[in-house]
Design a protein around this motif. Structure first.
Motif, PDB file in Angstrom:
ATOM      1  N   PRO A  61       0.813  -1.226   0.000  1.00  0.00           N
ATOM      2  CA  PRO A  61       0.000   0.000   0.000  1.00  0.00           C
ATOM      3  C   PRO A  61       0.841   1.269   0.000  1.00  0.00           C
ATOM      4  CG  PRO A  61      -0.115  -1.131   2.138  1.00  0.00           C
ATOM      5  CD  PRO A  61       0.545  -2.073   1.184  1.00  0.00           C
ATOM      6  N   GLU A  62       2.070   1.200   0.527  1.00  0.00           N
ATOM      7  CA  GLU A  62       2.921   2.388   0.536  1.00  0.00           C
ATOM      8  C   GLU A  62       3.308   2.786  -0.892  1.00  0.00           C
ATOM      9  OE1 GLU A  62       5.741  -1.012   0.266  1.00  0.00           O
ATOM     10  OE2 GLU A  62       3.847  -0.615   1.303  1.00  0.00           O
ATOM     11  N   VAL A  63       3.450   1.791  -1.770  1.00  0.00           N
ATOM     12  CA  VAL A  63       3.747   2.071  -3.177  1.00  0.00           C
ATOM     13  C   VAL A  63       2.528   2.706  -3.849  1.00  0.00           C
ATOM     14  CG1 VAL A  63       4.304   1.020  -5.410  1.00  0.00           C
ATOM     15  CG2 VAL A  63       5.486   0.259  -3.334  1.00  0.00           C
ATOM     16  N   VAL A  64       1.343   2.196  -3.515  1.00  0.00           N
ATOM     17  CA  VAL A  64       0.111   2.761  -4.071  1.00  0.00           C
ATOM     18  C   VAL A  64      -0.023   4.229  -3.681  1.00  0.00           C
ATOM     19  CG1 VAL A  64      -2.409   2.633  -4.023  1.00  0.00           C
ATOM     20  CG2 VAL A  64      -1.068   0.526  -4.149  1.00  0.00           C
ATOM     21  N   SER A  65       0.259   4.549  -2.425  1.00  0.00           N
ATOM     22  CA  SER A  65       0.177   5.942  -1.969  1.00  0.00           C
ATOM     23  C   SER A  65       1.140   6.830  -2.742  1.00  0.00           C
ATOM     24  CB  SER A  65       0.481   6.031  -0.466  1.00  0.00           C
ATOM     25  OG  SER A  65      -0.483   5.332   0.290  1.00  0.00           O
ATOM     26  N   ARG A  66       2.327   6.331  -2.973  1.00  0.00           N
ATOM     27  CA  ARG A  66       3.312   7.132  -3.718  1.00  0.00           C
ATOM     28  C   ARG A  66       2.876   7.322  -5.171  1.00  0.00           C
ATOM     29  NH1 ARG A  66       9.879   6.018  -3.970  1.00  0.00           N
ATOM     30  NH2 ARG A  66      10.344   7.640  -5.535  1.00  0.00           N
ATOM     31  N   LEU A  67       2.265   6.303  -5.746  1.00  0.00           N
ATOM     32  CA  LEU A  67       1.773   6.417  -7.122  1.00  0.00           C
ATOM     33  C   LEU A  67       0.677   7.483  -7.222  1.00  0.00           C
ATOM     34  CD1 LEU A  67       1.633   2.681  -8.253  1.00  0.00           C
ATOM     35  CD2 LEU A  67       3.017   4.491  -9.289  1.00  0.00           C
ATOM     36  N   ARG A  68      -0.223   7.489  -6.251  1.00  0.00           N
ATOM     37  CA  ARG A  68      -1.297   8.488  -6.290  1.00  0.00           C
ATOM     38  C   ARG A  68      -0.730   9.905  -6.144  1.00  0.00           C
ATOM     39  NH1 ARG A  68      -4.996   4.738  -2.729  1.00  0.00           N
ATOM     40  NH2 ARG A  68      -5.941   3.513  -4.400  1.00  0.00           N
ATOM     41  N   MET A  69       0.296  10.050  -5.316  1.00  0.00           N
ATOM     42  CA  MET A  69       0.919  11.361  -5.164  1.00  0.00           C
ATOM     43  C   MET A  69       1.535  11.787  -6.496  1.00  0.00           C
ATOM     44  SD  MET A  69       3.857  12.547  -2.457  1.00  0.00           S
ATOM     45  CE  MET A  69       2.830  11.942  -1.103  1.00  0.00           C
ATOM     46  N   ALA A 101       1.157   8.139 -19.256  1.00  0.00           N
ATOM     47  CA  ALA A 101       1.757   6.864 -19.662  1.00  0.00           C
ATOM     48  C   ALA A 101       3.263   6.844 -19.453  1.00  0.00           C
ATOM     49  CB  ALA A 101       1.436   6.574 -21.128  1.00  0.00           C
ATOM     50  N   ARG A 102       3.869   8.017 -19.227  1.00  0.00           N
ATOM     51  CA  ARG A 102       5.333   8.083 -19.089  1.00  0.00           C
ATOM     52  C   ARG A 102       5.784   8.530 -17.696  1.00  0.00           C
ATOM     53  NH1 ARG A 102       3.859   9.239 -24.267  1.00  0.00           N
ATOM     54  NH2 ARG A 102       5.061   8.249 -25.929  1.00  0.00           N
ATOM     55  N   LEU A 103       4.893   8.509 -16.723  1.00  0.00           N
ATOM     56  CA  LEU A 103       5.286   8.923 -15.372  1.00  0.00           C
ATOM     57  C   LEU A 103       6.379   8.006 -14.816  1.00  0.00           C
ATOM     58  CD1 LEU A 103       1.805   9.810 -13.834  1.00  0.00           C
ATOM     59  CD2 LEU A 103       3.638  11.406 -14.474  1.00  0.00           C
ATOM     60  N   PRO A 104       7.444   8.576 -14.221  1.00  0.00           N
ATOM     61  CA  PRO A 104       8.617   7.772 -13.835  1.00  0.00           C
ATOM     62  C   PRO A 104       8.311   6.663 -12.828  1.00  0.00           C
ATOM     63  CG  PRO A 104       9.179  10.100 -13.864  1.00  0.00           C
ATOM     64  CD  PRO A 104       7.687  10.019 -14.043  1.00  0.00           C
ATOM     65  N   ASN A 120       5.965   3.866 -14.173  1.00  0.00           N
ATOM     66  CA  ASN A 120       6.668   2.942 -15.058  1.00  0.00           C
ATOM     67  C   ASN A 120       7.709   2.123 -14.308  1.00  0.00           C
ATOM     68  OD1 ASN A 120       5.974   3.185 -18.138  1.00  0.00           O
ATOM     69  ND2 ASN A 120       5.715   5.222 -17.269  1.00  0.00           N
ATOM     70  N   ALA A 121       8.278   2.685 -13.252  1.00  0.00           N
ATOM     71  CA  ALA A 121       9.237   1.919 -12.443  1.00  0.00           C
ATOM     72  C   ALA A 121       8.555   0.727 -11.785  1.00  0.00           C
ATOM     73  CB  ALA A 121       9.877   2.818 -11.393  1.00  0.00           C
ATOM     74  N   THR A 122       7.306   0.910 -11.321  1.00  0.00           N
ATOM     75  CA  THR A 122       6.599  -0.227 -10.714  1.00  0.00           C
ATOM     76  C   THR A 122       6.320  -1.314 -11.744  1.00  0.00           C
ATOM     77  OG1 THR A 122       4.346   0.665 -11.051  1.00  0.00           O
ATOM     78  CG2 THR A 122       5.502   1.295  -9.024  1.00  0.00           C
ATOM     79  N   LEU A 123       6.004  -0.915 -12.976  1.00  0.00           N
ATOM     80  CA  LEU A 123       5.744  -1.903 -14.025  1.00  0.00           C
ATOM     81  C   LEU A 123       7.033  -2.616 -14.446  1.00  0.00           C
ATOM     82  CD1 LEU A 123       3.218   0.243 -16.056  1.00  0.00           C
ATOM     83  CD2 LEU A 123       2.679  -1.909 -14.885  1.00  0.00           C
ATOM     84  N   LYS A 124       8.134  -1.854 -14.534  1.00  0.00           N
ATOM     85  CA  LYS A 124       9.413  -2.472 -14.895  1.00  0.00           C
ATOM     86  C   LYS A 124       9.878  -3.447 -13.820  1.00  0.00           C
ATOM     87  CE  LYS A 124      11.068   1.326 -17.802  1.00  0.00           C
ATOM     88  NZ  LYS A 124      12.031   2.455 -17.934  1.00  0.00           N
ATOM     89  N   GLU A 125       9.715  -3.055 -12.559  1.00  0.00           N
ATOM     90  CA  GLU A 125      10.117  -3.949 -11.479  1.00  0.00           C
ATOM     91  C   GLU A 125       9.222  -5.194 -11.444  1.00  0.00           C
ATOM     92  OE1 GLU A 125      12.192  -4.987  -7.689  1.00  0.00           O
ATOM     93  OE2 GLU A 125      12.584  -4.415  -9.770  1.00  0.00           O
ATOM     94  N   THR A 126       7.944  -5.026 -11.770  1.00  0.00           N
ATOM     95  CA  THR A 126       7.061  -6.191 -11.871  1.00  0.00           C
ATOM     96  C   THR A 126       7.563  -7.145 -12.946  1.00  0.00           C
ATOM     97  OG1 THR A 126       5.125  -4.932 -11.136  1.00  0.00           O
ATOM     98  CG2 THR A 126       4.710  -6.946 -12.383  1.00  0.00           C
ATOM     99  N   VAL A 137      12.914  -9.174  -3.725  1.00  0.00           N
ATOM    100  CA  VAL A 137      12.213  -8.053  -3.089  1.00  0.00           C
ATOM    101  C   VAL A 137      11.717  -7.090  -4.162  1.00  0.00           C
ATOM    102  CG1 VAL A 137      12.442  -6.093  -1.521  1.00  0.00           C
ATOM    103  CG2 VAL A 137      13.571  -8.270  -0.986  1.00  0.00           C
ATOM    104  N   PHE A 138      10.450  -6.671  -4.036  1.00  0.00           N
ATOM    105  CA  PHE A 138       9.852  -5.697  -4.955  1.00  0.00           C
ATOM    106  C   PHE A 138      10.364  -4.313  -4.598  1.00  0.00           C
ATOM    107  CE2 PHE A 138       6.175  -2.818  -5.955  1.00  0.00           C
ATOM    108  CZ  PHE A 138       6.232  -2.958  -7.342  1.00  0.00           C
ATOM    109  N   ARG A 139      11.174  -3.733  -5.489  1.00  0.00           N
ATOM    110  CA  ARG A 139      11.817  -2.460  -5.203  1.00  0.00           C
ATOM    111  C   ARG A 139      11.818  -1.610  -6.475  1.00  0.00           C
ATOM    112  NH1 ARG A 139      17.270  -3.570  -2.568  1.00  0.00           N
ATOM    113  NH2 ARG A 139      15.911  -4.239  -0.874  1.00  0.00           N
ATOM    114  N   PRO A 140      10.732  -0.857  -6.730  1.00  0.00           N
ATOM    115  CA  PRO A 140      10.645  -0.070  -7.968  1.00  0.00           C
ATOM    116  C   PRO A 140      11.758   0.953  -8.117  1.00  0.00           C
ATOM    117  CG  PRO A 140       8.507  -0.199  -6.863  1.00  0.00           C
ATOM    118  CD  PRO A 140       9.515  -0.765  -5.910  1.00  0.00           C
ATOM    119  N   GLU A 141      12.339   1.394  -7.001  1.00  0.00           N
ATOM    120  CA  GLU A 141      13.395   2.418  -7.063  1.00  0.00           C
ATOM    121  C   GLU A 141      14.578   1.979  -7.928  1.00  0.00           C
ATOM    122  OE1 GLU A 141      11.975   1.254  -4.349  1.00  0.00           O
ATOM    123  OE2 GLU A 141      10.853   2.984  -3.569  1.00  0.00           O
TER     124      GLU A 141
END
Length: 473
Positions: free
Chosen positions: A293-301, A316-319, A322-328, A379-383
């Motif tokens: 949920p912390e990732v979801v909150s950051r995405l909404r921000m 479609a190009r928000l950093p 797209n980082a969450t999708l690439k990490e997925t 570990v899921f780490r979009p950063e």
């Protein structure tokens, strides 16, 4: 430093004709590759059915092969012929001059300008599916089969962008069932030593023909409607219009345009690129969002602060999105390995010698999960994919492949997934259903969860800002 010679690498014991190894790979392709890497290191040399096979876990060597030595490799002919029995001759199932001609004709249709034209079609499909499949009243909740949801959305997206066709739930379900049944059959046939001819009896033949007929009928209906129109039709800015109008400016012999058979064949491959791979990645992404949920909150921000003039193109190009999708796709790459390549001559890449006629397998899953390139790889780490993050070898991450044969639809799929993800984040809260967690993956041509992922979707309080920025203008 001595150059490791592949021919001198000690092979694993294979038993008669390599059949036990082949069975091992077929039964558990991810586990088999992990075993080979543990036993033999980054250059795993095997002999299977009289063929030399190299599993290459070295990212620099993998990229050098695909990019710098693309002309020295070819896809395995048996596999190409097998895939042609499903899809015909398209940009995935051909090699040499035939592939080069088709690639030249089709590539402009996936330029940045063309993709902008497809976005309105994508957004309309996403809008309709969310309205039909998810709660519409603020506070209402529904427990959703995530794979069924992503299948429905991505099937509607691909049918609209291919044909400007608005599908029904029943048609989308029937079409996706057919495509996935064909995927299962192609996985089965990929391990056969022969190519199953249409007229031969073989396991799964009747079902294969039934599902192929369904997909061919769907594609042919739209192609024939365009070709046989009594009056010139209004250009729809969809992929079929692009395929029918595209020309080869370098044509010196043969057709400068795609034949109707080639148009059909390339529609087949685009179903896979735009539907099942995207559905797989989004299924895992939703599961990961339910865990974080912390990732979801950051995405909404990020969505809230994107800027008042944001359009669907900038969304479609928000950093971070797209980082969450690439990490997925690092954790759960839709394609866990590339189609086997065959060395056409003796090659030396990254200090490794690969003899002529060697079959080279590049296991994407294992490159993505190597702790040398990705610390704490599970570990899921979009950063990892944000600007300024520590780098990794270029060949360590390639969910769409690399080199001249890189997936033609990679930008299409990336934009499609980003638009769907942004809409879901903006309008819903989601959490795992009771007792649920992310299941183990398994390979079914694309990477799938072994068991269903069920998530509770709750409609959020309407945010005019987020709605304005994730819906078409």
């Amino acid at each position: 430093m001595n150059t490791p010679l592949l021919a001198e690498t000690k092979p694993l014991a294979t038993g008669p004709f390599g059949l036990p190894l082949l069975s091992f790979i077929q039964r558990d392709p991810l586990g088999a590759a992990s075993h080979f890497q543990r036993e033999l290191g980054d250059v795993a040399n095997l002999r299977i059915l009289f063929r030399r096979v190299c599993y290459l876990f070295n990212p620099e060597a993998a990229r050098e092969l695909l990019v710098d030595h693309a002309d020295d490799l070819c896809k395995e002919k048996r596999l190409l012929k097998m895939f042609q029995t499903f899809q015909g001759s398209n940009v995935l199932t051909t090699e040499g001059a035939v592939w080069e001609r088709q690639r030249r004709i089709v590539t402009p249709g996936f330029s940045a300008k063309r993709l902008l034209g497809y976005m309105e079609l994508m957004s309309a499909a996403i809008d309709a599916c969310i309205a039909a499949e998810l709660p519409s009243v603020e506070g209402d909740t529904a427990e959703i089969d995530v794979d069924a949801l992503t299948t429905r959305i991505t099937m509607d997206v691909i049918l609209r962008t291919l044909f400007s066709h608005v599908t029904t739930r029943e048609e989308a379900a029937d079409t996706s069932v057919a495509i996935r049944a064909l995927s299962k059959q192609s996985m089965r046939e990929a391990y056969w030593p022969f190519v199953a001819r249409r007229w031969l009896p073989f396991p799964g033949r009747a079902e294969k023909q039934k599902h192929l007929s369904k997909i061919d009928t769907l594609i042919d209906r739209h192609i024939n409607a365009r070709l046989n129109a009594e009056q010139p039709h209004e250009l729809k800015q969809d992929i079929l219009d692009m395929l029918l109008a595209a020309r080869d400016d370098q044509a010196s012999s043969g057709n400068a345009t795609l034949t109707s058979q080639e148009v059909r064949a390339n529609c087949h491959v685009l179903f896979g690129a735009g539907f099942d791979t995207a559905a797989s990645a989004l299924t895992w992404w939703i599961g990961l969002m339910a865990m974080h949920p912390e990732v979801v909150s950051r995405l909404r921000m990020e969505l809230e602060t994107a800027g008042s003039d944001s359009t669907i193109e900038t969304i479609a190009r928000l950093p971070f999105l797209n980082a969450t999708l690439k990490e997925t796709m690092r954790l759960y790459p839709p394609s866990t390995a590339l189609i086997t390549r065959v060395a056409q001559r003796n090659l030396q890449v990254a200090g490794i010698l690969i003899p002529k006629r060697t079959l080279v397998a590049i296991p994407i899953w294992h490159l993505h999960h190597d702790s040398r390139w990705f610390p704490e790889p599970m570990v899921f780490r979009p950063e990892r994919f944000l600007p300024g993050a520590p780098g990794f070898p270029r060949g360590a991450y390639m969910p769409f492949g690399a080199g001249p044969h890189v997936c033609l639809g990679q930008h299409f799929a990336s934009i499609e997934m980003a638009l769907i993800a942004a809409r879901l984040i903006a309008e819903f809260d989601f959490e795992f259903a009771d007792g649920q967690s992310l299941p183990q993956p398994y390979v079914d041509l694309v990477l799938k969860p072994k068991t269903r992922i069920r998530v509770r979707f709750q409609r959020r309080r309407a945010s005019p800002t987020l709605q304005a920025r994730t819906r078409p203008r």
